[in-house]
Design a protein around this motif. Sequence first.
Motif, mmCIF file in Angstrom:
data_model
loop_
_atom_site.group_PDB
_atom_site.id
_atom_site.type_symbol
_atom_site.label_atom_id
_atom_site.label_comp_id
_atom_site.label_asym_id
_atom_site.label_seq_id
_atom_site.Cartn_x
_atom_site.Cartn_y
_atom_site.Cartn_z
ATOM 1 N N UNK A 114 5.764 -22.832 -5.020
ATOM 2 C CA UNK A 114 6.308 -21.660 -5.706
ATOM 3 C C UNK A 114 7.018 -20.730 -4.723
ATOM 4 N N UNK A 115 6.428 -20.533 -3.559
ATOM 5 C CA UNK A 115 7.063 -19.681 -2.545
ATOM 6 C C UNK A 115 8.396 -20.286 -2.118
ATOM 7 N N UNK A 116 8.450 -21.594 -1.981
ATOM 8 C CA UNK A 116 9.712 -22.249 -1.641
ATOM 9 C C UNK A 116 10.777 -22.013 -2.696
ATOM 10 N N UNK A 148 2.390 -18.051 4.820
ATOM 11 C CA UNK A 148 3.758 -18.192 4.314
ATOM 12 C C UNK A 148 4.757 -17.372 5.130
ATOM 13 N N UNK A 149 4.279 -16.717 6.185
ATOM 14 C CA UNK A 149 5.168 -15.972 7.071
ATOM 15 C C UNK A 149 5.304 -14.495 6.759
ATOM 16 N N UNK A 150 4.506 -13.978 5.858
ATOM 17 C CA UNK A 150 4.542 -12.553 5.542
ATOM 18 C C UNK A 150 3.721 -11.793 6.576
ATOM 19 N N UNK A 151 4.220 -10.617 6.935
ATOM 20 C CA UNK A 151 3.544 -9.781 7.922
ATOM 21 C C UNK A 151 3.090 -8.481 7.281
ATOM 22 N N UNK A 152 1.973 -7.978 7.756
ATOM 23 C CA UNK A 152 1.434 -6.707 7.252
ATOM 24 C C UNK A 152 2.332 -5.562 7.710
ATOM 25 N N UNK A 153 2.701 -4.712 6.773
ATOM 26 C CA UNK A 153 3.407 -3.490 7.153
ATOM 27 C C UNK A 153 2.518 -2.268 6.944
ATOM 28 N N UNK A 154 1.543 -2.389 6.042
ATOM 29 C CA UNK A 154 0.619 -1.292 5.797
ATOM 30 C C UNK A 154 -0.642 -1.845 5.145
ATOM 31 N N UNK A 155 -1.777 -1.612 5.769
ATOM 32 C CA UNK A 155 -3.066 -1.964 5.167
ATOM 33 C C UNK A 155 -3.644 -0.673 4.635
ATOM 34 N N UNK A 156 -3.522 -0.502 3.347
ATOM 35 C CA UNK A 156 -3.905 0.741 2.700
ATOM 36 C C UNK A 156 -5.415 0.860 2.557
#
Length: 169
Positions: A114-116, A148-156
Amino acid sequence: MTTQNLVIRPIRSEDIASVQDFLLKQLRDLFHQEGQVAITDDVWGLGKTYLEPENCNMWAVFTPAGTVVGSAAICAYNDRIELLKGRYHLPATAEVGRCYIDAGLRRQGIGSKLVGLMTDFCRQHGYKMLYLHTHHFLPGGFNFWQKQGFEIILDQGGSFEIVHMEKRL
């Protein structure tokens, strides 16, 4: 059930009711919430949200019998998250949402497929950035998105354990 018999394709208007049923079940099971407007606006408006706009789409995973066992969606990010206001160039940013796989079929590569599909769609529609938010408590969600290569920008954090993530295309 084997994954080789599953069909992944963009949803059509005739799929809306069965996709809504699947999504509402996922929301009940994963979030213990049912039908709350703030959480389900897009679910009740699948056609308007994901089918009508040319730069949005939703895919579903179907069994041979036509049962929905997975989903994922892309829509244009609309700067709705107060903590991230102004971070993104809106015409070039897509939001990933509604990515759920039936519990019995997780960890078998369906989510990666699905991500692809979403990534290919986003590139074809000129998106340069993918945004999503997930929750630490979701089974496999956070780790899946990192793989999947996503990076954290904010851990709320907080009681909802919200993590905002992005991936440059």
